[in-house]
Design an enzyme around this catalytic site. Structure first.
Site, short mmCIF file in Angstrom:
data_model
loop_
_atom_site.label_atom_id
_atom_site.label_comp_id
_atom_site.label_asym_id
_atom_site.label_seq_id
_atom_site.Cartn_x
_atom_site.Cartn_y
_atom_site.Cartn_z
N GLY A 129 0.76 -1.25 0.00
CA GLY A 129 0.00 0.00 0.00
C GLY A 129 0.79 1.29 0.00
O GLY A 129 0.30 2.32 -0.47
N ASP A 141 0.54 3.32 4.26
CA ASP A 141 -0.51 4.11 3.60
C ASP A 141 -1.57 4.52 4.61
O ASP A 141 -1.93 5.69 4.71
CB ASP A 141 -1.12 3.31 2.43
CG ASP A 141 -1.62 1.92 2.84
OD1 ASP A 141 -1.35 1.46 3.98
OD2 ASP A 141 -2.27 1.26 2.01
N ASP A 188 -5.26 1.81 10.36
CA ASP A 188 -6.67 1.50 10.52
C ASP A 188 -6.84 0.89 11.93
O ASP A 188 -6.89 1.63 12.91
CB ASP A 188 -7.04 0.52 9.40
CG ASP A 188 -8.53 0.25 9.29
OD1 ASP A 188 -9.31 1.19 9.29
OD2 ASP A 188 -8.91 -0.94 9.21
N THR A 189 -6.86 -0.43 12.07
CA THR A 189 -6.91 -1.01 13.42
C THR A 189 -5.59 -0.76 14.16
O THR A 189 -5.56 -0.78 15.38
CB THR A 189 -7.13 -2.54 13.37
OG1 THR A 189 -6.00 -3.15 12.75
CG2 THR A 189 -8.40 -2.90 12.63
N GLY A 190 -4.52 -0.57 13.42
CA GLY A 190 -3.21 -0.35 14.02
C GLY A 190 -2.37 -1.62 14.09
O GLY A 190 -1.20 -1.59 14.45
N LYS A 247 -7.14 6.57 10.40
CA LYS A 247 -8.57 6.37 10.70
C LYS A 247 -8.68 6.07 12.20
O LYS A 247 -8.84 4.90 12.59
CB LYS A 247 -9.12 5.18 9.90
CG LYS A 247 -9.15 5.39 8.40
CD LYS A 247 -10.14 4.41 7.76
CE LYS A 247 -9.51 3.48 6.79
NZ LYS A 247 -10.42 2.44 6.30
P1 IMP Z 1 -4.45 -2.08 10.08
O1 IMP Z 1 -3.45 -3.15 10.31
O2 IMP Z 1 -5.85 -2.49 10.41
O3 IMP Z 1 -4.08 -0.74 10.69
O4 IMP Z 1 -4.56 -1.89 8.54
C1 IMP Z 1 -3.60 -1.31 7.81
C2 IMP Z 1 -3.69 -1.76 6.37
O5 IMP Z 1 -5.00 -2.14 5.97
C3 IMP Z 1 -3.31 -0.59 5.52
O6 IMP Z 1 -1.93 -0.58 5.30
C4 IMP Z 1 -4.10 -0.86 4.26
O7 IMP Z 1 -3.33 -1.65 3.39
C5 IMP Z 1 -5.29 -1.65 4.70
N1 IMP Z 1 -6.46 -0.76 4.77
C6 IMP Z 1 -7.00 -0.17 5.86
N2 IMP Z 1 -8.03 0.62 5.54
C7 IMP Z 1 -8.13 0.54 4.19
C8 IMP Z 1 -8.99 1.19 3.23
O8 IMP Z 1 -9.86 2.02 3.55
N3 IMP Z 1 -8.78 0.86 1.93
C9 IMP Z 1 -7.84 -0.03 1.54
N4 IMP Z 1 -6.99 -0.62 2.38
C10 IMP Z 1 -7.15 -0.35 3.70
MG MG Z 2 -1.16 -1.91 3.61
#
Ligand code: IMP
Ligand code: MG
Length: 175
Positions: free
Chosen positions: A41, A100, A103-105, A131
């Site tokens: 990403g 990029d 989100d959840t982290g 987010k």
């Molecule tokens: P986390 O581990 O939940 O923080 O997610 C991080 C990863 O999920 C990011 O690097 C993105 O690749 C993917 N992601 C989170 N939100 C989105 C979104 O809205 N669109 C596309 N990919 C997302």
């Molecule tokens: Mg990613």
């Protein structure tokens, strides 16, 4: 079939934020730091960020780590896997971990633990998109491009089921 229904950030808005981030980063990371971008990403963001950093006097080394958690789903599986690692000679180096989206982290937290186990120097986190309302793991980015609500987005390297990474803009993806 998914589609992009609305442009959230156009090319000029993204370029302006990336440049402002680079000014901030170049002021705070003054040594020979290493960017660790998370694939896939962050590939477009890192490409623009390093050139903006160069314009503001920074000369970072660039590495990438490939993580996966989403597969083709919109919701994270909650499990992060390491698909591709960085070289091991980064002990003691100042790191700018770049993704990029936070989100959840979970992805950033996983990468941070991995890097800390290798005894890197000071570690900074940079995300183009934050987010905060989706956070499940306690991580905060030091440098954030845009903070958004709970929207699913795509473009500028970010995919929806592997589509739309090529878009120069960032839009809202809907089914
Ligand atoms: P986390 O581990 O939940 O923080 O997610 C991080 C990863 O999920 C990011 O690097 C993105 O690749 C993917 N992601 C989170 N939100 C989105 C979104 O809205 N669109 C596309 N990919 C997302
Ligand atoms: Mg990613």
């Amino acid at each position: 079939m998914s589609q992009i229904t609305k442009t959230l950030f156009d090319e000029a808005q993204i370029a302006e934020r990336v440049d402002a981030l680079a000014v901030d980063i170049a002021q705070k990371l003054t040594g020979e730091f290493v960017i660790v971008g998370l694939l896939k990403g962050s590939f477009v963001f890192v490409a623009d960020l390093v050139r903006a950093l160069c314009r503001h006097g920074a000369k970072p080394r660039v590495e990438f780590m490939r993580l996966s958690s989403y597969g083709l789903e919109r919701e994270s599986s909650g499990e992060v896997h390491l698909l591709g690692d960085i070289p091991t000679d980064i002990a003691g180096r100042e790191i700018l971990l770049v993704d990029d989206i936070v989100d959840t982290g979970r992805s950033i937290a996983y990468a941070r633990v991995l890097l800390e186990q290798r005894e890197v120097g000071k570690l900074w986190i940079c995300a183009l998109i934050d987010k905060p309302s989706r956070r499940e793991v306690d991580v905060a980015a030091d440098f954030v491009g845009f903070t958004i609500d709970d929207l699913f987005i795509a473009g500028y390297g970010i995919d929806y089921a592997e589509r739309y990474r090529y878009l120069p803009t960032i839009g809202v993806a809907e089914q």
